[in-house]
Structures are given as C-alpha cells and as structure tokens.
Scaffold this motif. Structure first.
Motif, PDB file in Angstrom:
ATOM      1  N   ILE A 173       5.928  14.533   8.178  1.00  0.00           N
ATOM      2  CA  ILE A 173       6.319  13.120   8.311  1.00  0.00           C
ATOM      3  C   ILE A 173       5.212  12.334   8.998  1.00  0.00           C
ATOM      4  O   ILE A 173       4.859  12.625  10.139  1.00  0.00           O
ATOM      5  N   GLY A 235       8.471   6.939   3.918  1.00  0.00           N
ATOM      6  CA  GLY A 235       8.207   6.116   5.088  1.00  0.00           C
ATOM      7  C   GLY A 235       7.033   5.186   4.823  1.00  0.00           C
ATOM      8  O   GLY A 235       7.171   4.145   4.182  1.00  0.00           O
ATOM      9  N   GLY A 236       5.857   5.590   5.286  1.00  0.00           N
ATOM     10  CA  GLY A 236       4.658   4.741   5.231  1.00  0.00           C
ATOM     11  C   GLY A 236       4.427   4.065   3.884  1.00  0.00           C
ATOM     12  O   GLY A 236       4.188   2.847   3.817  1.00  0.00           O
TER      13      GLY A 236
HETATM   14  C1  PEP Z   1      10.156   9.255   6.867  1.00  0.00           C
HETATM   15  O1  PEP Z   1      10.012   8.510   7.801  1.00  0.00           O
HETATM   16  O2  PEP Z   1      11.310   9.622   6.534  1.00  0.00           O
HETATM   17  C2  PEP Z   1       8.975   9.714   6.161  1.00  0.00           C
HETATM   18  C3  PEP Z   1       9.113  10.658   5.264  1.00  0.00           C
HETATM   19  O3  PEP Z   1       7.783   9.137   6.501  1.00  0.00           O
HETATM   20  P1  PEP Z   1       6.368   9.298   5.733  1.00  0.00           P
HETATM   21  O4  PEP Z   1       6.650   9.073   4.273  1.00  0.00           O
HETATM   22  O5  PEP Z   1       5.503   8.223   6.313  1.00  0.00           O
HETATM   23  O6  PEP Z   1       5.885  10.667   5.998  1.00  0.00           O
END
Ligand code: PEP
Length: 251
Positions: A173, A235-236
């Motif tokens: 993550i 997320g990002g």
């Molecule tokens: C999340 O926050 O659930 C996540 C998967 O973040 P990222 O895609 O930035 O890793």
C-alpha cells in the motif's frame, strides 16, 4: 456472476472543488457498463456532493472511508453509519490498514463497525492484509484468516452478501511494490475457500474479492486476468483522472 468493482480511496486528499472535478471528469469518460461498479470514497465532508453526482449515472456509487463502531451519542468527532447513509452514500470502507495501524483499530472494533454499517444498509468494503514481516515468516494465510473470522465471519450468509473483501497486503500500500498477480490470486483463492468452509460454496462464488496495493494502469490488467481477482481498491492512482480511467478500462 460477480461484477467487477473498481474503487477509488481518496484518503485525506483534495478540496471539495477538486473532488467534484475529479469525480465529474472520471464519470464523463466512462460508458455505463452493467458488469462493472465504480466507487468513489471521498473524505467525509464531501459525501453529499459526490453522492449526488454518482446518482446521475448508473454503475457509480459513493462511500465513506470509515464509520463509528457506536450507533450515536457523545462521541465527539465520530461519524455514525446512519449519518453516512443520510448523505446518500451507499458504501463504507472498514478495516483499512492505515486505520488498523494508525488508529489502533482492533478486530473487535472492526466487527462492531461492520455491524453498524450493515444495520444502516450500507455495503462494506472490508479490508484485510498482512505486514511484510508476517509474509516473510509465511504467516499471511493465518493473519488473513484471523482478520476475517474475528470481524466478519460471524455474520449471517444474508449479511455477508453486502460485503466486498479487499485483500490489501500492507507492504504493497502506497509503496509502489505490488503483489505479483500470482501472489494476489493465491490469497484471493485462499479467502474464497475460507468463505466456502465457513458458509457455503454458493456464497464463496458470489462475494467479490478485490485487490489493493499500488494498483496502476500498468499492472491492472495482469491482476484482473486472475480468476479470483474481481477488481481493485485504488489509493494513489485514483486521484488522477486518466490513470483511474485506464484502470477501469483495463479489465
Ligand atoms: C489503499 O489505500 O487502499 C491503497 C491500495 O493505496 P495505493 O493504491 O496507493 O497503494
């Protein structure tokens, strides 16, 4: 038949104007598709505006990133499930690793949050995932099973139909390090087998299990080609219109 779910977790980012532009531009670029559900998870204060927007196009919905484990009362700063429901949002994320780690949310608290959310007819994206140290010790299956059994596997099969499980290895993550498609598939298959063991084969075949952890347009299609990966919690990359649209189109 499981629908593909692509969810954008905006975390603590954007102003309200930026959030409205982000949602509107993504929605403009996506043709309705009955096989796909797109979800936006904005910060709490923007829920009414984003929920209003997502009602204008089928295949889109809005959710909160968290809810209280209590129904109502003297809990300054908390947001109850019924409040989220009253904004027009239909979903809530429970058990994100950032909340488990930073806010010390225990399995028992997450169990109560899930019950609150379901009692208000919110659908739940329930996150589970192991740390790097746990994977290095080959403890990932045991950790994920504990998270599921302790917080959601006491639910009735009917209640379970309102749950989407997000497998999010903590080490992936926000790190740029994605689980390989095979690592993700292995865990999704393990989770599906556990659902079958605790409930039944039919429920196991119906519950969407989505992957989260540095999903980008460049790795989405190899993840989505796995038989037990039913979409992504992003997320990002969900904060960038073209990137998120490419992930939606990567199926
Ligand atoms: C999340 O926050 O659930 C996540 C998967 O973040 P990222 O895609 O930035 O890793």
């Amino acid at each position: 038949m499981r629908k593909q779910i692509i969810a954008g977790n905006w975390k603590m980012h954007t102003t309200i104007d930026e959030a409205i532009i982000l949602a509107s531009e993504i929605m403009e670029k996506i043709k309705p598709d009955t096989e796909q559900q797109i979800l936006f998870f904005p910060p709490f204060p923007y829920l009414p505006e984003i929920a209003k927007l997502t009602t204008t196009k089928s295949g889109f919905d809005t959710g909160a990133q968290n809810c209280s484990s209590e129904h109502s009362g003297a809990y300054t700063g908390e947001v109850a499930a019924f409040m989220i429901r009253s904004t027009g949002a239909g979903w809530v994320i429970i058990g994100h690793s950032e909340r488990r780690q930073l806010m010390n949310e225990t399995h028992d608290v997450l169990k109560k949050k899930t019950e609150q959310a379901l009692s208000e007819n919110l659908r739940v994206v329930f996150c589970c995932g192991e740390s790097l140290a746990q994977r290095n010790e080959n403890l990932q299956n045991r950790m994920i099973a504990n998270q599921l059994y302790d917080s959601i596997f006491h639910l009735s099969p009917d209640m379970m139909k309102n749950i989407v499980i997000a497998y999010e290895p903590v080490w992936a993550i926000g790190t740029g390090q994605t689980a390989s498609p095979q690592q993700a598939q292995d865990m999704h298959q393990f989770i599906r087998n556990e659902i079958a063991k605790q409930f039944n084969e039919y429920l196991a075949s119906e519950i969407p299990i989505i992957y989260g952890g540095s999903v980008k347009s460049s790795n989405a299609s190899s993840l989505f080609s796995q038989p037990d990966i039913d979409g992504a919690l992003v997320g990002g990359a969900s904060l960038f219109v073209d990137e998120f649209v490419s992930i939606i189109h990567a199926r």
